[in-house]
Design an enzyme around this catalytic site. Structure first.
Site, PDB file in Angstrom:
ATOM      1  N   ASN A 154       0.804  -1.225   0.000  1.00 17.26           N
ATOM      2  CA  ASN A 154       0.000   0.000   0.000  1.00 17.26           C
ATOM      3  C   ASN A 154       0.835   1.272   0.000  1.00 17.26           C
ATOM      4  OD1 ASN A 154       0.442  -1.306   2.599  1.00 17.26           O
ATOM      5  ND2 ASN A 154      -0.469   0.522   3.492  1.00 17.26           N
ATOM      6  N   CYS A 327       4.314  11.700  11.978  1.00 18.32           N
ATOM      7  CA  CYS A 327       4.678  12.670  12.991  1.00 18.32           C
ATOM      8  C   CYS A 327       3.471  13.109  13.802  1.00 18.32           C
ATOM      9  CB  CYS A 327       5.315  13.888  12.326  1.00 18.32           C
ATOM     10  SG  CYS A 327       6.100  15.025  13.453  1.00 18.32           S
TER      11      CYS A 327
END
Lengths: 403, 131
Positions: A154, A327
């Site tokens: 993916n 993040c």
């Protein structure tokens, strides 16, 4: 006219093709019968529709319609395949083999099986993202009962050598599950030739609706599964629950269109993807993640070194893309897939996944190229790492004050 | 993720981007963070008579909140003495920029950058003072 933002995240999900939506709508209001109602025409009508859709899904992958089990999506298919096969064949052994770059729906299901007493080997991939067949063979044991390897990754779009893996597994009598959520309509799948026992599908990655998928369960040789959803015994006992007729009809139509159009569509998308790559390759320190040959035509995963992924996403907010950097999740972990490729941290933190699709235009690709040129330059002006590299500093020799 | 107006402003128009030459009179550098963690900040201060910070510049590799935190800090330290600059706390930075909890580490890093720059200044200053 260019409409912003530009959608370049087709591996996250695709829009429902308008032709698919048209086909689904009558099954919400007029043709609402329960396909399991055997006593009247309302049920007969929707049962026919469900079986036609099943035949279409089977046809795309050259399988028998009786081998297709409806589910709520590829995550459920992966759960049913792995838990179902592990539980059913637990008497033969307790060992499974999978790959570190699999989707979380496979990896987390394997973790759950470990908690239930199974043992799982998670294999590394090569630098190009592909599985090394010698490493794979060496991981198989006499008590290995199930192997799970995805067809198309993916994040980086690489195509794993499923045909070879199938031969190896069949020779040893090991059940092979393949997550093909990202593969339908992108690569030809022939389940009469491939020695795959279980294969997971999703509708919404292939211009169908969200909330529906399927699991292929081979009949010859017959694969058995312990059901994970109990109830009315729908889907020959594999998966109880009233069938979502409109969703299923949508998946059938989406897979029919994929079968008819994938040849032409893949060539068009490949041309656009290559145009994007060419347009970006004159930027310095740009690295493609994953093999470019064994790869689906619509995926481009690139690291822009010395620019952090999240700030880049912020700078290119006119483009809907994914960053390998997670993040936002407080963990500050870069993509585990890129880590598995052995990418340095500053590259893993700087990756962007572009996935193109049916409705992507040349104009959109050209806009993306211009925007990236502009923003990468700006962010590098801000980057102390870029400055150090320009001054000839080898970043791997720097003593960082990690926090 | 939704960014605050102030983060967006500092990100779009970062203040005091750049570098001083390390050999320039009164220049001290603080570099904190690591590429592995996804953020590196370089803060430079130019200290004049009486220990007053006359100018500051930064470069940051990191997310929008990290860039905004370091940009803000360059504005705040100017005109302060090095001792006063040490009083700037990450909580003030986080409050000013309305950072969400997952981005608090960006403000901590900015505070660390000030400390590192001041420490570098004191080290250089001490070396100069000794002979």
């Amino acid at each position: 006219m260019l409409k912003l933002p530009i959608y370049l995240d087709y591996s996250a999900t695709t829009p429902v093709d308008p032709r698919v939506a048209d086909k689904m709508i009558p099954y919400l209001v007029e043709k609402f019968g329960n396909p399991a109602s055997r006593s009247h025409a309302f049920g007969w009508e929707t049962e026919t529709a469900v079986e036609e859709a099943r035949a279409e899904v089977a046809k795309l992958v050259n399988a028998d319609p009786k081998e297709i089990v409806w589910t709520s999506g590829a995550t459920e298919s992966n759960n049913l395949a792995l838990k179902g096969a592990a539980n059913f064949y637990a008497g033969k052994g307790k060992h499974l083999v999978t790959v570190k770059t699999e989707h979380k729906a496979v990896l987390d299901t394997c973790r759950e099986l470990e908690r239930l007493g199974f043992e799982v080997t998670y294999l590394d991939v090569k630098e190009d993202g592909l599985l090394d067949l010698e490493v794979f063979k060496a991981a198989l044991r006499p008590d290995t009962i199930v192997v799970s390897v995805m067809l198309v990754n993916n994040e980086i779009g690489v195509i794993q050598p499923i045909a070879e893996i199938g031969e190896i597994c069949r020779a040893k009598g090991i059940v092979l599950h393949v997550d093909a959520a990202q593969a339908t309509g992108k690569v030809a799948i022939d389940l009469t030739a491939l020695k795959v026992d279980l294969m997971s599908f999703s509708a919404h990655k292939t211009y169908g609706p969200k909330g529906v998928g399927a699991l292929y369960v081979r009949r010859k040789p017959r694969i058995r599964l312990a059901a994970q959803m109990h109830g009315g015994g729908h889907e020959r006992g594999f998966r109880s629950g009233t069938l979502a007729t409109h969703q299923i009809v949508g998946m059938g139509e989406a897979f029919r269109l994929a079968r008819l159009e994938m040849g032409a569509e893949n060539e068009r998308v490949r041309m656009l993807r290559d145009r994007l790559l060419k347009g970006l390759s004159d930027i310095e320190h740009v690295y493609v993640n994953g093999d470019m040959e064994q790869r689906v035509p619509h995926n481009l995963n690139i690291s822009f070194a010395y620019v952090e992924g999240e700030s880049l996403l912020m700078a290119i907010k006119d483009l809907a893309v994914s960053s390998g950097s997670a993040c936002t999740s407080a963990s500050l972990e870069p993509s585990y897939v890129l880590r598995a490729l052995g990418r340095e941290d500053e590259l893993a933190h700087s990756s962007i996944r572009f996935t193109l699709g049916r409705f992507t235009t040349e104009e959109e690709v050209d806009y993306a190229i211009r925007l990236l040129h502009d923003k990468i330059g700006r962010l590098r002006e801000l980057s102390p790492l870029w400055e150090m590299v320009q001054e000839g500093v080898d970043l791997s020799t720097v003593q960082w004050a990690a926090h | 993720m939704a960014y605050s107006v102030k983060v967006l402003d500092h990100y779009e128009n970062p203040r005091n981007v750049g570098s001083f030459g390390n050999e320039e009179e009164g220049v001290a550098t603080g570099m904190v963070g690591a590429p592995a963690c996804g953020d590196v900040m370089k803060l430079q201060i130019k200290v004049g008579k009486g220990g007053v910070i006359e100018d500051a510049k930064f470069k940051t590799y990191g997310c929008g909140s990290a860039i905004a935190s370091s940009s803000l800090v360059t504005e705040w330290v100017k005109g302060k003495t090095v001792e006063q600059a040490l009083d700037i706390k990450n909580t003030q930075i986080a409050e000013e920029l309305a950072l969400p909890p997952v981005k608090i580490h960006c403000s901590i890093l900015a505070e660390d950058a000030i400390k590192a720059a001041v420490a570098d200044y004191k080290k250089k200053h001490a070396e100069q003072a000794v002979p």
